[in-house]
Design a protein around this motif. Structure first.
Motif, PDB file in Angstrom:
ATOM      1  N   GLY B 279      11.232 -18.077   4.502  1.00 56.33           N
ATOM      2  CA  GLY B 279      11.165 -19.185   3.539  1.00 56.33           C
ATOM      3  C   GLY B 279      13.416 -18.831   3.075  1.00 56.33           C
ATOM      4  O   GLY B 279      14.141 -20.247   2.898  1.00 56.33           O
ATOM      5  N   HIS B 280      13.084 -17.334   2.506  1.00 58.41           N
ATOM      6  CA  HIS B 280      14.795 -17.384   2.111  1.00 58.41           C
ATOM      7  C   HIS B 280      15.554 -16.808   2.987  1.00 58.41           C
ATOM      8  O   HIS B 280      16.138 -17.711   2.674  1.00 58.41           O
ATOM      9  CB  HIS B 280      14.239 -16.556   0.926  1.00 58.41           C
ATOM     10  CG  HIS B 280      16.241 -15.829   0.610  1.00 58.41           C
ATOM     11  ND1 HIS B 280      15.827 -16.572  -0.234  1.00 58.41           N
ATOM     12  CD2 HIS B 280      16.843 -15.407   1.298  1.00 58.41           C
ATOM     13  CE1 HIS B 280      17.618 -16.590  -1.027  1.00 58.41           C
ATOM     14  NE2 HIS B 280      17.798 -15.484   0.075  1.00 58.41           N
ATOM     15  N   PRO B 281      15.146 -16.395   4.061  1.00 52.46           N
ATOM     16  CA  PRO B 281      16.325 -15.918   5.287  1.00 52.46           C
ATOM     17  C   PRO B 281      16.669 -17.212   5.534  1.00 52.46           C
ATOM     18  O   PRO B 281      18.451 -18.085   6.146  1.00 52.46           O
ATOM     19  CB  PRO B 281      15.649 -15.707   5.993  1.00 52.46           C
ATOM     20  CG  PRO B 281      14.326 -14.914   5.737  1.00 52.46           C
ATOM     21  CD  PRO B 281      14.180 -15.043   4.464  1.00 52.46           C
ATOM     22  N   GLY B 328      11.056 -12.085  -2.398  1.00 52.22           N
ATOM     23  CA  GLY B 328       9.823 -12.039  -3.764  1.00 52.22           C
ATOM     24  C   GLY B 328      10.396 -13.021  -4.580  1.00 52.22           C
ATOM     25  O   GLY B 328       9.458 -13.549  -5.879  1.00 52.22           O
ATOM     26  N   HIS B 329      11.598 -13.110  -4.829  1.00 54.65           N
ATOM     27  CA  HIS B 329      12.740 -13.730  -5.962  1.00 54.65           C
ATOM     28  C   HIS B 329      11.795 -15.673  -5.665  1.00 54.65           C
ATOM     29  O   HIS B 329      11.982 -15.832  -7.595  1.00 54.65           O
ATOM     30  CB  HIS B 329      13.954 -13.651  -5.789  1.00 54.65           C
ATOM     31  CG  HIS B 329      14.327 -14.133  -4.194  1.00 54.65           C
ATOM     32  ND1 HIS B 329      15.792 -14.566  -4.086  1.00 54.65           N
ATOM     33  CD2 HIS B 329      13.913 -15.583  -3.971  1.00 54.65           C
ATOM     34  CE1 HIS B 329      15.863 -14.613  -3.035  1.00 54.65           C
ATOM     35  NE2 HIS B 329      14.754 -15.996  -3.438  1.00 54.65           N
ATOM     36  N   HIS B 330      10.787 -15.778  -4.887  1.00 59.83           N
ATOM     37  CA  HIS B 330      10.195 -17.143  -4.903  1.00 59.83           C
ATOM     38  C   HIS B 330       8.643 -16.732  -5.516  1.00 59.83           C
ATOM     39  O   HIS B 330       7.472 -17.833  -5.925  1.00 59.83           O
ATOM     40  CB  HIS B 330       9.583 -17.498  -4.047  1.00 59.83           C
ATOM     41  CG  HIS B 330      11.589 -18.324  -2.976  1.00 59.83           C
ATOM     42  ND1 HIS B 330      12.146 -19.085  -2.915  1.00 59.83           N
ATOM     43  CD2 HIS B 330      12.536 -17.487  -2.545  1.00 59.83           C
ATOM     44  CE1 HIS B 330      13.230 -19.289  -3.021  1.00 59.83           C
ATOM     45  NE2 HIS B 330      12.985 -18.189  -2.067  1.00 59.83           N
ATOM     46  N   MET B 331       8.547 -15.794  -5.775  1.00 68.21           N
ATOM     47  CA  MET B 331       6.916 -15.041  -6.137  1.00 68.21           C
ATOM     48  C   MET B 331       7.053 -14.665  -7.441  1.00 68.21           C
ATOM     49  O   MET B 331       6.095 -14.410  -7.710  1.00 68.21           O
ATOM     50  CB  MET B 331       6.847 -14.195  -4.863  1.00 68.21           C
ATOM     51  CG  MET B 331       6.582 -15.268  -3.893  1.00 68.21           C
ATOM     52  SD  MET B 331       5.845 -14.698  -2.448  1.00 68.21           S
ATOM     53  CE  MET B 331       4.124 -13.816  -2.589  1.00 68.21           C
TER      54      MET B 331
HETATM   55 CU   LIG Z   1      15.019 -17.272  -1.537  1.00 66.05          CU
END
Ligand SMILES: [Cu+2]
Ligand code: HEM
Ligand SMILES: [Cu+2]
Lengths: 324, 595
Positions: B279-281, B328-331
């Motif tokens: 998701g982040h990439p 991990g910044h989404h978590m």
């Molecule tokens: Cu992200």
């Protein structure tokens, strides 16, 4: 009515588009130039619009702050929240100037160096000094942000030590409501699991566990004493939920199969906040902030922060789990 | 090679337009399919904006378009979530991954590196057809019993795993997963092809440091995709097992619909890790091609070399690398170890450095340029603006201590739409305006293009900027309405304003649609090199031929950014302000921006 206005607007837009196209074609045949060529004059016109846009964009930003600034969350009602707000301000004081300055350069250069037949562009392909400069500047700024940020983060996430006086409160999410349970006199939460859910025992508490006997389950709202740290434990019975208490700058996911935790110390009572916000109806609130199903948008519980005496009085009125 | 030297035989219609293996035709297919999906995604957002701006009000258009998803002209709460989910999925994956990369990687890689076609035309064709099938399945899922997937584009279990939790997690979610699995196959086939082609099929003289930044961005994007998409596939497969075969990868301790489920021992957090590892990439898969495209346009239209060519490449490499270690910044608030949170804050904020370098380099490229404002150039300036505006708020979200309070609020919706949605869209549209002559052999109308730009940028900021304020007032995302909370009562005006801008944005895209269709069919014929560009695609004929160059593939002698290069006398070296890559270096002339 709104739909009608919208449709008329759409039709107008299309009609305008067709007209623009026709005019452009006419103009081109007259001037003998190809229709797609961009003259210095046309370029300048767009450059001018960019400048207008820049001013409008800043104006819009300022207008929003002026118009809506007062609608934002009030001052933090928790101890750590003050630090969070400070960090937010530091970050904003960094971000907003960068936003303004880079935009001014971007749009000013666009305007100033708009195409002219006579000027030659400068062949300027790189400059180690400049590039060094603007790698280092953000690096330094970011180091500061990271350091301040992480020192805050570590403080917030440190659990309360068992020696400090505190309230232990479990919050459990389910589609689509919250349940809350105080640990009671013994300061321990009884075992709970979905297996024990039955009838009135909606939180699934293990009746046979000694620790559950004095637990207190409350509905609709829960109370907190001002100035006393609260250790929250979060659970979920079905899907992910997130316990979000915006006034306390607190949030933690509720995960089925996992206990999560968060703690904060409330610093402002509900009554004081009513005064501060000049809003008679002000209430602290717990809401769900992780998509959890159809009624995700309406999953709330009120929080009342009051003096320790009031809190204790209220708590004493609540039934113990083992009382029936 | 020899096959291409014979005059080309007439292909029949089916192989020329449908099962084509020619990269230019495949590019067109991706573009048109992507735009159709994008139009559907856009329409969905306009519909659910009506609900948010005028909660509970009845609209016949909602009744008309949504049928059983609405009652008396008001959409149902769970169908609101279905619309949001499909909107997000379509925009991120179908429009801005397949539509964007598929179109421009296919069009530009062979043309700009000097190759006859992609390394494997066949796989390339498969890549498109997988994408097509995936799109069709995704659209079919809108019509099934229970409605389309409704668990958000992030499809976190248990919500996405249990039909008891939301109707959309029935057949709709199954089809979502099938469609995405096929989509991932398409994306991998495409990416592998791009990588191999760029590494192996460059023409003589086309060293890596003579590649246009577009190609660098496509290369890095493809590598990031190849590394991260398989992980999403794995995550999706495990979810399929949990849904259909009784496993418990993500499920544990669940009581729903009056009964305790057998699943035990799994964790939804595992899914989140797997999901965000892609998701982040993914947001950089959207962003990097847009950055590559606009770098090229900004340089060409300013008649200046892109400033800091090597720094631009290094930045993209750094962004590509870092993008894999920040998920991990989404978590931050999932209950993960606070120390891990600290590490992710650190890596996340690091990304700001290469991003800042890119912004400064864009701006310096404009300085003392001689800028022609084509619609493509306007959209590129727009991209720099959105990249700044959206990127800066990332510093707030990436900081774990701050994220606690804005996580999953409208602040996030504002942030990612500006930095990913708008930048991606602006980059893609800029590319279409710039390379339309290469794609269709005709020119788009500039006046309509300008009008399109102005309406789009004004309405986009009108939609997404106010969302930050909603977020700071505490409004969560994925809410069907804010009217249930006294706390949010006085925010309705903001929502209404946003919705009006959304309607304007929708109308603005109709101008583009009209311009696109009209110009593709009847627009003025394009000259070979309308923007006086240096890169190789402008040395090919306007009419598409198989193999791209009728004779030999030209040899490359210099980097692509020799604009406005002067000799000692202060005259243009070749008499014109640009020197195509095929022009040999003069005596004593340095390559790659040396003076
Ligand atoms: Cu992200
Ligand atoms: C005029 C254009 C658009 C409008 C009005 C719009 C509006 C919205 C709104 C209001 C939401 C949040 C809904 C909610 O949380 O309840 C949303 C979600 C989303 N949008 Fe857009 N959007 C637009 C274009 C785009 C574009 C170009 C992208 C491409 C990246 C995009 C990607 C997403 C994603 C990924 C979500 C999250 C979906 C989810 O929460 O699962 N949108 N959009
Ligand atoms: Cu919930």
């Amino acid at each position: 009515m709104i739909a009608l206005v919208a449709i008329v607007a759409v039709l107008l837009v299309i009609a305008t588009a067709v007209q623009i196209l026709k005019i452009a074609e006419l103009r081109a045949t007259e001037s003998g130039k190809e229709i797609y060529e961009i003259s210095a004059k046309q370029s300048k016109a767009q450059a001018f619009l960019l400048m207008v846009f820049l001013v409008a964009y800043f104006g819009f930003f300022a207008w929003q702050v002026w118009k809506w600034g007062g609608l934002m969350l009030p001052v933090s009602a928790s101890e750590h929240g003050v630090g969070v707000d400070e960090l937010m301000n530091i970050t904003l004081w960094f971000i907003i100037p960068v936003f303004i300055i880079t935009h001014i350069f971007l749009f000013w250069f666009s305007y100033k160096y708009s195409f002219s037949e006579t000027r030659k562009a400068l062949f300027f392909s790189h400059s180690n000094k400049l590039e060094m400069f603007w790698t280092i500047i953000p690096s330094v700024a970011l180091t500061v942000l990271i350091l301040v940020g992480l020192s805050n983060w570590n403080k917030i996430m440190t659990p309360i030590s068992s020696e400090t006086e505190h309230v232990l409160l479990e919050v459990c999410g389910q589609q689509f409501m919250w349940g809350a349970r105080y640990a009671g006199k013994d300061g321990k939460l009884g075992r709970a699991s979905v297996e024990y859910i039955e009838g009135v025992n909606a939180l699934g508490i293990d009746v046979s566990d000694e620790n559950s006997k004095d637990d207190k389950i409350v509905k609709g709202e829960f109370h907190l004493p001002v100035g006393v740290p609260v250790q929250f434990v979060f659970r979920s019975q079905d899907v992910l939920h997130s316990a979000y208490m915006p006034h306390f700058r607190a949030q933690m996911n509720c995960v089925p199969g996992l206990k999560t935790q968060f703690n904060f110390t409330p610093t402002i009572t509900t009554a004081e906040m009513k005064e501060k916000t000049q809003n008679e109806n002000f209430e602290y609130i717990l809401l769900c902030n992780k998509i959890c199903g159809a009624a995700h948008y309406n999953m709330q519980m009120n929080i009342v922060v009051e003096s320790k005496e009031d809190y204790e009085k209220w708590l004493a009125e609540q039934k113990e789990f083992g009382a029936e | 090679m020899s096959a291409h030297q014979h005059p080309h035989e007439e292909q029949d219609f089916l192989f020329k337009y449908v099962f084509s293996q020619d990269h230019k035709m495949i590019s067109k297919q991706f573009l048109i399919t992507g735009f159709i999906m994008g139009f559907i995604g856009l329409s969905m957002s306009t519909l659910f904006r009506l609900q948010l701006g005028f909660p509970g009000e009845s609209f016949w258009i909602i009744d008309f378009l949504l049928g059983s998803w609405a009652e008396n002209g008001v959409m149902l709460p769970d169908k609101y979530l279905a619309l949001v989910t499909m909107h997000g999925t379509i925009m991120v994956f179908f429009l801005l991954t397949a539509g964007l990369s598929g179109t421009f990687s296919n069009l530009l890689i062979p043309l700009q590196i000097g190759a006859r076609d992609m390394a494997s035309g066949f796989l390339n064709m498969l890549s498109y057809w997988f994408f097509f099938v995936s799109s069709v399945i995704m659209l079919i899922s809108l019509g099934v019993e229970g409605g389309a997937a409704s668990a958000g584009w992030t499809i976190y279990p248990p919500l996405s795993a249990l039909p008891q939790a939301i109707p959309g997690s029935g057949l709709g979610m199954t089809l979502w997963l099938v469609a995405m699995a096929i989509f991932i196959a398409s994306s991998l086939l495409g990416s592998l092809n791009y990588i191999v082609t760029i590494l192996n099929l460059r023409t003589k003289g086309m060293t890596m440091t003579r590649l246009p930044l577009t190609i660098w961005s496509f290369l890095i994007t493809a590598i990031v995709g190849v590394i991260s998409f398989p992980v999403l596939l794995a995550a999706a497969l495990l979810l399929v097992f949990d849904r259909s075969f009784g496993t418990s990868f993500y499920l544990s301790d669940i009581y729903i619909g009056g009964q305790v489920l057998e699943h035990s021992g799994g964790s939804p957090i595992l899914f989140e890790h797997l999901f965000w590892f892609l998701g982040h990439p993914e947001v950089y898969i959207v962003l990097l091609p847009a950055l590559g495209i606009t770098s090229e346009i900004v340089s060409t239209m300013s008649r200046k070399p892109i400033f800091g060519y090597r720094a631009m490449i290094t930045s993209m490499l750094a962004i590509g690398f870092l993008s894999a270690i920040v998920w991990g910044h989404h978590m931050f608030v999932t209950g993960m170890n606070p120390f891990l949170g600290a590490v992710f804050t650190f890596t996340t904020l690091l990304i700001a450095i290469p991003s800042a370098v890119k912004v400064f380099n864009y701006i310096t490229t404009l300085w003392k340029g001689n800028i022609k404002f084509s619609p493509a150039m306007l959209f590129s300036i727009g991209l720099v603006s959105t990249f700044i505006s959206g990127g800066l708020t990332g510093l707030i979200l990436g900081d774990s201590a701050l994220d606690i309070n804005v996580h999953d609020t409208y602040f996030v919706v504002g942030h990612f739409h500006i930095v990913m949605g708008l930048s991606g869209i602006f980059g893609m549209i800029a590319g279409v305006y710039h390379w339309f002559p290469k794609i269709f052999g005709r020119m788009l109308n500039n006046n309509l293009g300008n009008a399109h730009f102005w309406i789009t940028i004004v309405s986009s900021y009108g939609i997404f900027f106010p969302m930050h304020f909603l977020g700071l007032a505490g409004v969560p995302r994925r809410y069907y309405t804010n009217s249930e909370f006294p706390l949010f009562e006085n925010l309705l005006d903001i929502n209404t304003l946003i919705t009006w801008f959304a309607i304007l944005a929708f109308a603005g895209q109709l101008i583009f649609f009209f311009n696109f269709v009209y110009s593709a069919l009847r627009g003025p014929k394009a000259p070979q090199n309308p923007w006086k560009g240096n890169s190789l695609e402008w040395t090919t004929g306007v009419k598409h031929i198989h193999g791209n160059w009728p004779g030999e593939i030209p040899t490359v002698h210099r980097w692509p950014y020799d604009y406005s290069k002067l000799n000692e006398n202060g005259d243009y070296v070749t008499g014109e302000d640009f020197i195509p890559q095929i022009v040999p270096l003069g005596e004593g002339e340095l390559d790659g921006g040396g003076h």
